[in-house]
Design an enzyme around this catalytic site. Structure first.
Site, short mmCIF file in Angstrom:
data_model
loop_
_atom_site.label_atom_id
_atom_site.label_comp_id
_atom_site.label_asym_id
_atom_site.label_seq_id
_atom_site.Cartn_x
_atom_site.Cartn_y
_atom_site.Cartn_z
N TYR A 22 0.84 -1.20 0.00
CA TYR A 22 0.00 0.00 0.00
C TYR A 22 0.87 1.25 0.00
O TYR A 22 2.07 1.19 0.28
CB TYR A 22 -0.97 0.02 1.20
CG TYR A 22 -0.32 0.42 2.50
CD1 TYR A 22 -0.29 1.75 2.90
CD2 TYR A 22 0.30 -0.52 3.31
CE1 TYR A 22 0.33 2.12 4.10
CE2 TYR A 22 0.91 -0.16 4.49
CZ TYR A 22 0.93 1.17 4.88
OH TYR A 22 1.54 1.54 6.05
N CYS A 23 0.25 2.37 -0.34
CA CYS A 23 0.92 3.67 -0.29
C CYS A 23 -0.12 4.68 0.21
O CYS A 23 -1.01 4.31 0.96
CB CYS A 23 1.51 4.06 -1.65
SG CYS A 23 0.31 4.27 -2.98
N SER A 24 -0.03 5.92 -0.23
CA SER A 24 -1.01 6.90 0.24
C SER A 24 -2.24 6.99 -0.65
O SER A 24 -3.33 7.30 -0.18
CB SER A 24 -0.37 8.29 0.38
OG SER A 24 0.20 8.69 -0.84
#
Length: 151
Positions: A110-112
């Site tokens: 995941y990231c932002s």
């Protein structure tokens, strides 16, 4: 060929102004091989490619299956808060940290916002990882669901 293919895929994700069909049309027979490789890759993507579409699905996996959660954001972003138990391997260093990414247990990235996650997922898939999934809601979706983050 694999390096060229990876470069083309990543270029598409990075939104470079490359018109793939016209670029392929202007090259020789090698371009046909590139087109066929891209077509084969895209048609092999399973329907549930992003099957962790909600926070509850991720939470369910976190309680079992020896899951590894990887935050592909930059270290400063990770330090500002991350999903509990996640380790930090920034997107730009994925290929230098393959020793930290197992092939024998589930991995979720995941990231932002999902952008870097998609690039990392595609890269790992091209490197032979079939145990990696993305979490499209990303950190924003995790927080919007009221879930805690760790500093």
């Amino acid at each position: 060929m694999k390096k060229l293919f990876l470069t083309l895929i990543l270029a598409c994700f990075c939104s470079f102004s490359i018109a793939l069909p016209s670029a392929l049309a202007s090259h020789t027979a090698d371009s046909v091989e590139v087109f066929e490789a891209i077509d084969e890759f895209l048609t092999s993507i399973p329907a549930d490619y992003h099957k962790l579409g909600d926070t509850q699905a991720l939470k369910g996996l976190m309680t079992k299956d020896n899951l590894l959660v990887i935050d592909v954001r930059e270290p400063s972003e990770y330090a500002d808060g991350h999903i509990p138990t996640a380790i930090n391997i920034p997107l730009r260093t994925i290929s230098q940290n393959l020793n930290q990414i197992p092939k024998n247990r589930p991995v979720v990235l995941y990231c932002s916002s999902g952008y870097r996650t998609a690039m990392a997922l595609t890269s790992l898939q091209l490197l032979g990882y079939d145990n990696v999934q993305s979490f499209p809601p990303s950190l924003a979706g995790w927080q919007a669901a009221g879930e805690p983050i760790e500093p």
